[in-house]
Each structure stands twice: as structure tokens, then as C-alpha cells.
Scaffold this active site. Structure first.
Site, PDB file in Angstrom:
ATOM      1  N   GLY A  43     -48.106  14.720  -4.861  1.00 31.82           N
ATOM      2  CA  GLY A  43     -49.436  14.741  -4.271  1.00 31.82           C
ATOM      3  C   GLY A  43     -49.508  13.956  -2.981  1.00 31.82           C
ATOM      4  O   GLY A  43     -48.531  13.310  -2.574  1.00 31.82           O
TER       5      GLY A  43
ATOM      6  N   HIS B 194     -49.313  -1.230   4.224  1.00 35.04           N
ATOM      7  CA  HIS B 194     -48.986  -1.682   5.590  1.00 35.04           C
ATOM      8  C   HIS B 194     -48.799  -0.516   6.572  1.00 35.04           C
ATOM      9  O   HIS B 194     -48.737  -0.732   7.772  1.00 35.04           O
ATOM     10  CB  HIS B 194     -47.774  -2.630   5.593  1.00 35.04           C
ATOM     11  CG  HIS B 194     -46.446  -1.999   5.299  1.00 35.04           C
ATOM     12  ND1 HIS B 194     -45.271  -2.713   5.361  1.00 35.04           N
ATOM     13  CD2 HIS B 194     -46.096  -0.728   4.938  1.00 35.04           C
ATOM     14  CE1 HIS B 194     -44.259  -1.910   5.066  1.00 35.04           C
ATOM     15  NE2 HIS B 194     -44.728  -0.708   4.806  1.00 35.04           N
TER      16      HIS B 194
END
Lengths: 352, 352
Positions: free
Chosen positions: B240, B260
Site C-alpha cells: 500500500g 524524516h
């Protein structure tokens, strides 16, 4: 016993795994990031900009033409690496070392060396595996058809000159202190580039005159640099190819970071030519980033790999090798004179 | 008073010049050479070759396909840098650390991370000035039209997978020790790449099952890696896009080195989606190379610059930021768990 474990490939290394960490491996593997932060700070002008006074991150980023994104992390990385200070008001300043060596074009400035490392050496080292596989230069004068061809590209030429000056300034300053210059009147630096070493010697001793010997392409850079330093009355440019032409005569000849560009036969030839050019009692100073005799210290070995990357036959060598070649060329009283953390001189004299 | 001198730009730094040296500047400026020697040694297969026993420089050079020139300096540089040992007979062996972490595809192997640093990260950092000026990614998935486009180049994809696995293996091992896994039965690593973290957890705890969630392109690499490690009975791939699709449910979700890559709003969205996917009393583990709260330590700041170079909006951030975002998303009992020298986790739980 420890080495034995590794040697036999036994899994005994697993015991004690709690004490063993990959810290040394990871620190070295990632060390290029700290290098590149420092090199980039010089490229962007951080230290010179802060040379005029403390600034906030926002003001400094604006002045350097940086997008906001990343700039704060960049400046704070320089703080973390001890190249900048940051006070409680968020004002950034140069550290004492950054101020002295990178903050302005002072006597101690080494920013030109850093620019060379940044623009030339860092990217060239990306080809180390290829250089080791092929044994051929990957970048620089040797990979570009020789010095005269390489010098035709103004940008490469300018960067190379910066590297040569920045890389020899500290050695030149040390040399001015570590050699009995009062016993000699004239000196010529052979392979002088801009004349940085001759300038440092002329600065230290008013009685010295002489100059630099290099390819004709270096005349303008040499004369411009020497004039800007105020020594054009005492330092002249001698033009020539040190393989094809005789070397100029002077009480002292210097061969600094020259022999490492060439193979052993060429080094021996240059030493014989230096001997021939010197007057009786004249002296030759060879300085290099020599490899230590036990081949267990990084400095000379890493410099030698740099010569692999940038020349056809070059490498660093030991002071022992250098003394032996000098003696074969006729030099006597050869002895080693430490200069800087990286550079060492071997000095020899011509008999009467 | 020292800082004052630098701050006002006075030349007072000149006094005491005898004690001041540019050693720290030069060591950092040249540090990329040691990095590249180590990275190149992994690229050329030095440590794996020596994993089968001691060799002379000549034999090792032959086996690695190196020209003679430079090979001896290269091997001795590895000795000087403490990655190889050399005995009095000129036989080279791996050090204990090199043997454990780079010598073979062992549990501790981090050579895949080194290959990624060598092939991708070192050359990308050459564009740091450009990234700071433009605020845009210079290389990597973000600079190549996003992850799905980037993954179409098999070589880049393979190298990226190595980097992701090698860069998370030690964190995964630490995570297996630093979290109360006996209280949970299922775990899904979100943004799993090959599934390295899930494998490390499954290795440590037989009762754990779950798998990895990532883009469909990662199915084959994940299933191949997990099968090769022998955990395909317990670890499945969930396909997904974590922005477009709901996250899978598990007792514990892990978001490691994922936030990040994205901007603050995207991070907050992912944390809300993780909260929604967790069952009551489920836990979320976020781990990153966090920036220290005082912004004075290199590790997180340098990792953050790496995100500047490789993403559009990414950066590292502090555990304080992370805890605050997690609490906004509904998590409670957020707390910090140290993992490795570089990685730290923030853990939070969903209420009943």
C-alpha cells in the site's frame, strides 16, 4: 590471540560481542559528511561572512544566498563540529581557529586549500576503486593530457593554483623557521606554482632573494601573486620545463610536493639536475607528505593514494628512499627536518 | 574572552598563535579520504576476501583484480586506519571488528550499508552547497520523480534496498532488546523496505508474527529477503501507499526512518493513521537519528542535512517534537528509548 581469531575465521569473535561495536567502522564510514560540511562552509563563504561580526542564522542564510530549508541545520552542524560558536541569543560567530585560518585572507589563511579539496579532491576520490583497478589517474593534470593542457581550462587552473598555494603555505612558514637561512642569500622554489613558498621565505628573511621555477603558463599567476604580496623586487619567475631545461642556480633549491608526481627514474633525474644547478656548498630541500618507515600511519599513505588518483606514476615515499636517491645524486649530509603535521623535509648539501 | 576576540574580528587571535594550529580544521577537511578508503575496501571485497584467511598484498591484489600500482598503499592505509592487521611476514588479516561486521554476511553484517554510503551518499554529498542554495533534493528517490519512479532503475533500487537494510539492522537488533515484546503478539513495520527490522524482531521472539507495509514494488524484495532468513511463515508483506491507504493493524506498529522523509503535516498525518490502525493498548515505535535538544551534537544534524540532499521536505527533528506530534495524534505515555549510537526510539501507546 585476537588476530588469530580473525585469521582463522572462527566465530570466536561472537563471544564478547557485547563489548564489540561497529563504532569505529561507522564513524569512519560517515566521516565524509563532516568533511563536506566544512568544505561547503568555505565554498559558501560562511567564515568570511562571520569575519565581519556575529549574525543570526536567518541573516547569515540571507547573506549567503541560501534557501531557509537546511540552513539552520547546516550552521548548527558547524557548531556541533566546533567550527562555529552559537550563543544563547542565537548569534553565530567564528571559533578562534576558524577566524584565524578561514575568516579572512590573513597570513594563516588556508581556505584556498579547502576550496581545492572541495572542488577537486573530494569528487576525485569517488573514483578510488576505479583507480585501484586500472592504475590510472582519474582526474587532474595527468588525466587531462598533462599540465600544459590542463592549465588551458581557466577554472581548473585557478582551483589548482589555490590548492597548490593553500597546501604549501604552512609548510613554507615552517620551512622559514627550520632552516639556517642566514647562511644563504638566494633560493629558488622548483615547481613553484604561484610562488607561495618563496613568498613565505622572503617574508621571514629580508636578505633572501630568488624566485620560482615553473612552466611558462605559471608566469602570470606567479608574478601577480608575488606582486600582491609586495615581493616582486626580490622574487623573479624562471620559466622552463624541469625535464627538458636546466634548473636555475641558487644557493638553495626547494623541491616541494614535486617528486611525488613522478616515477622513481624521473625523481632521480630531477635530483641530479638540482645537484648540477647548485653552486658549491649549495643546499637542496625536498619536502613531501612522506610515508612513515613502518607504513602504519595514515597521512603519507592517504596522500599516496591521492597521487594514484591524480598522476600516471606518482606516489608518496619514505624519507629513507628520498635520502638514498639524494645521496646517489651526490648530496651529502642528508637529514630529516620536520615541518608540519603532514609535511617533512629532507635536506642535503653539495660539497665544496 | 576567547569568543569575544573572534566575535569582534580583532586580531588578538594572533597572540598565542604558537599554541593554535589548524589541526582540527585539516583533520576534518581531509577526513573524506579515510571514509572513501573504507567504503572502497567494501566495494572491492577486501574484507570478504580476507574472511577466508590471511593473504599477502600481491595475492590479495590479484584476487580483487587490482593493478599493482596503489594496491600496497591501499592495504597499508587500511592497516593504518585500523581496519586490517598486517604481521611481520606481510600477511594481511581482518581486525576483529572488520571480521565481525564486514567479513561475511553474518548477523552483524553492515557491509550493505557501506555499499549504499559508497555508491549513493558520498557522491550525493558533493552537491551540499547546491542543496543549501536551492533547498531541493539533489539525488535519490525524491530527485528522481518519487519512490515508484526511482524503483524502476534496478541498480538504484538494489543499492537503496541495501542501504535501508544495512542502515536499520543494528537499530532492529537494539529494538528487539529494548521493548517489552512479550506483552505483544503482532508487529508491522511501516515503510519496511526488505523487512530487515521485522526479521530482527522475529529472530529474537518466536511468538511474534506480522510483517512489513510498503509500496507494491517492495513485495518481491521483501518476500525474497524474509524467505532467505527463514521467516516467511510468520512475516507477510502488506502492500500500500501510506498516504493513500489505511495502515494495517497490529499490536505494535513501527515507523523507523520514515517520518524524516516528509514535512511536518505529512508526519502528523502518518501518526494519526498509525493511531487509527492500532487496536486498544497497541503501541507505536518511531525511531530516527533524532537531533539532540540543544542542537550541538553532529549525528542528528548531519543526518538532517542528508535528508535535505535526498528529499523535498524531509529533515531530522528532536524527540521532543516527535513526542508532541504523537500526543496530538492521541498517543499517551510517550517516552524515549535509546537504541544505538545514532538511533533513538520514541514509544507511545493507544489507550483502552
Amino acid at each position: 590471540m585476537a588476530a588469530q581469531g580473525a585469521r582463522t575465521g572462527s566465530r570466536s569473535t561472537r563471544f564478547g560481542a557485547d563489548e564489540m561495536t561497529p563504532k569505529h567502522i561507522l564513524e569512519t564510514a560517515f566521516a565524509f559528511r563532516a568533511s563536506k560540511v566544512l568544505l561547503t562552509a568555505v565554498e559558501l563563504g560562511v567564515f568570511k561572512s562571520l569575519g565581519s561580526g556575529p549574525q543570526t542564522a536567518a541573516a547569515l542564510a540571507r547573506r549567503l544566498g541560501l534557501q531557509g530549508r537546511g540552513a539552520g541545520d547546516f550552521f548548527d552542524a558547524l557548531v556541533a563540529l566546533d567550527f562555529l560558536d552559537r550563543d544563547d541569543n542565537g548569534l553565530y560567530t567564528n571559533t578562534l581557529e576558524s577566524s584565524a585560518y578561514l575568516g579572512s585572507n590573513s597570513q594563516e589563511y588556508i581556505g584556498d586549500l579547502i576550496e581545492y579539496l572541495n572542488g577537486r579532491v573530494y569528487p576525485t576520490w569517488n573514483f578510488l576503486a576505479q583507480a585501484l583497478r586500472e592504475g590510472t589517474p582519474q582526474r587532474g593534470p595527468a588525466a587531462s593530457g598533462g599540465f600544459s593542457t590542463f592549465y588551458k581550462d581557466p577554472e581548473s587552473f585557478a582551483l589548482f593554483l589555490k590548492g597548490m598555494s593553500g597546501g604549501s603555505r604552512l609548510a613554507g612558514q615552517a620551512l622559514s623557521k627550520q632552516f639556517p637561512w642566514l647562511s644563504y642569500n638566494t633560493v629558488v622554489d622548483v615547481g613553484s606554482a604561484q610562488g607561495c613558498v618563496a613568498v613565505e621565505l622572503a617574508k621571514a628573511y629580508q636578505h633572501l632573494s630568488g624566485g620560482g621555477f615553473d612552466l611558462e603558463e605559471l608566469r602570470d599567476p606567479f608574478e601577480g601573486y608575488v606582486r600582491s604580496c609586495g615581493f616582486d623586487d626580490r622574487l623573479k619567475f624562471f620559466s622552463g620545463n624541469f625535464f627538458a631545461d636546466p634548473l636555475p642556480t641558487a644557493d638553495v633549491l626547494v623541491l616541494g610536493r614535486v617528486l611525488h608526481d613522478w616515477n622513481v627514474e624521473q625523481r632521480q633525474l630531477l635530483l641530479r639536475k638540482a645537484y648540477a644547478a647548485l653552486p658549491p656548498n649549495g643546499a637542496l630541500i625536498v619536502y613531501e607528505a612522506f610515508i612513515d618507515g613502518s607504513r602504519r600511519k595514515p597521512s603519507g599513505l592517504l596522500s599516496s593514494l591521492n597521487m594514484l588518483l591524480q598522476t600516471h606514476d606518482g606516489s608518496e615515499f619514505t624519507t629513507h628512499d628520498c635520502s638514498a636517491w639524494m645521496q646517489e645524486a651526490g648530496f651529502r649530509d642528508t637529514h630529516v627536518v620536520p615541518l608540519t603535521d603532514t609535511h617533512v623535509a629532507v635536506v642535503g648539501t653539495k660539497g665544496t
